[in-house]
Design an enzyme around this catalytic site. Structure first.
Site, short mmCIF file in Angstrom:
data_model
loop_
_atom_site.label_atom_id
_atom_site.label_comp_id
_atom_site.label_asym_id
_atom_site.label_seq_id
_atom_site.Cartn_x
_atom_site.Cartn_y
_atom_site.Cartn_z
N LYS A 234 0.82 -1.21 0.00
CA LYS A 234 0.00 0.00 0.00
C LYS A 234 0.86 1.27 0.00
O LYS A 234 2.05 1.24 0.26
CB LYS A 234 -0.96 -0.01 1.20
CG LYS A 234 -2.15 -0.93 1.00
CD LYS A 234 -3.19 -0.78 2.09
CE LYS A 234 -4.44 -1.60 1.78
NZ LYS A 234 -5.48 -1.44 2.82
N ARG A 268 -3.63 -10.11 4.89
CA ARG A 268 -4.20 -10.09 3.52
C ARG A 268 -3.09 -9.59 2.59
O ARG A 268 -2.64 -8.45 2.71
CB ARG A 268 -5.42 -9.17 3.49
CG ARG A 268 -6.13 -9.13 2.15
CD ARG A 268 -7.35 -8.22 2.20
NE ARG A 268 -8.10 -8.22 0.95
CZ ARG A 268 -7.84 -7.41 -0.08
NH1 ARG A 268 -6.87 -6.50 0.01
NH2 ARG A 268 -8.57 -7.49 -1.20
#
Length: 290
Positions: A234, A268
């Protein structure tokens, strides 16, 4: 803490019931990401046809993931939501084939729409991963209740196209505790017992807020629920380093170590094999602490 007294503070023995099977978190789980989208921030367009999606699912399984997370709508900041009919059209054929080939793998569906929950539950979905916390579809909680599926409850402030423009908190931690407490109690009242928390890294948070949450993630164990950490590649990782999502595998793994130390029960991830190895090494370290 800003809770209303209906949550407990025992963080031990966290478990979820999936279709009659009890899963514990003595060992952290790995959730491999399968994006059927054209515009996801890291792998958009890579798996948006049937054959590529199935090959990706095969790789996720072979590399040792516990869960496949299938999504057909990018939730990166700035993205527009996909309508429910398009999601169903993309997800259902892939879900059916994965379920046929890998009957024992857990499958979560990344969606904000109740109709997608209904359609995928009928085809073998095991978990619902809703980044909206039930805010985008008023029927979501009722449908999850009806389908008796575990629910991943994410903290977010608004829709993806607005979330980074509307960052307002009185106190990030206390505001999030209040949010989770309210949502958990609503779900419990409807009959949803099996809930997983996702702090929503990158969803309506500044860079500093994301790292504050990572450092204090363990404190959300006061809800006695499993915690999912979704930080893979991210912008909180690549932007401060002036890199791209494609360049930060090592840096993602570095932060996964801190996530595990700070209470992550599920990671995740885009890179399953690396995350599986990260968990193995973490377990070796954890089992030999004084």
């Amino acid at each position: 803490m800003l809770t209303d007294g209906k949550v407990t503070q025992n963080s031990q023995n966290k478990k979820i019931n999936i279709k009659g099977n009890l899963f514990s978190f003595d060992k952290p789980m790995i959730m491999g990401i399968l994006n059927l989208t054209n515009d996801s921030f890291f792998d958009g367009g890579c798996y948006n046809d049937f054959d590529k999606a199935i090959k990706r699912a095969e790789n996720i399984v072979m590399e040792g993931a516990d869960i496949i997370d299938i999504g057909a709508c990018s939730t990166r900041p700035g993205a527009k939501l996909v309508d429910k009919e398009e999601e169903i059209e993309k997800i259902v054929p892939v879900l059916k084939e994965i379920r046929k080939r890998f009957p024992s793998i857990l499958i979560s569906i990344d969606t904000v729409w109740a109709d997608v929950v209904k359609a995928t539950a009928d085809c073998g979905a095991d978990i619902i991963n809703d980044i909206s916390g039930g805010e985008f579809d008023e029927k979501m909680f009722d449908e999850v209740t009806k389908q008796k599926l575990p629910y991943i409850l994410t903290h977010t402030n608004t829709t993806p196209d607005r979330m980074q423009k509307e960052i307002h908190y009185n106190n990030l931690y206390l505001d999030m505790c209040q949010y989770f407490s309210k949502k958990i109690n609503t779900l419990r009242e409807k009959g949803v017992i099996d809930i997983i928390l996702d702090l929503g890294y990158g969803f309506g948070k500044t860079l500093q807020m994301n790292y504050f949450l990572l450092a204090h993630q363990k404190e959300f164990s006061l809800f006695s629920l499993p915690i999912l950490t979704g930080i893979s590649r991210k912008s909180m990782i690549y932007k401060p380093l002036n890199l791209t999502p494609q360049e930060v595998l090592a840096e993602t793994s570095f932060l996964h170590n801190f996530a595990l130390q700070n209470g992550a029960d599920i990671l995740r991830v885009h890179d399953v094999k690396t995350a599986v190895n990260c968990v193995k090494l973490y377990q070796l370290y954890k089992n030999n602490e004084l």
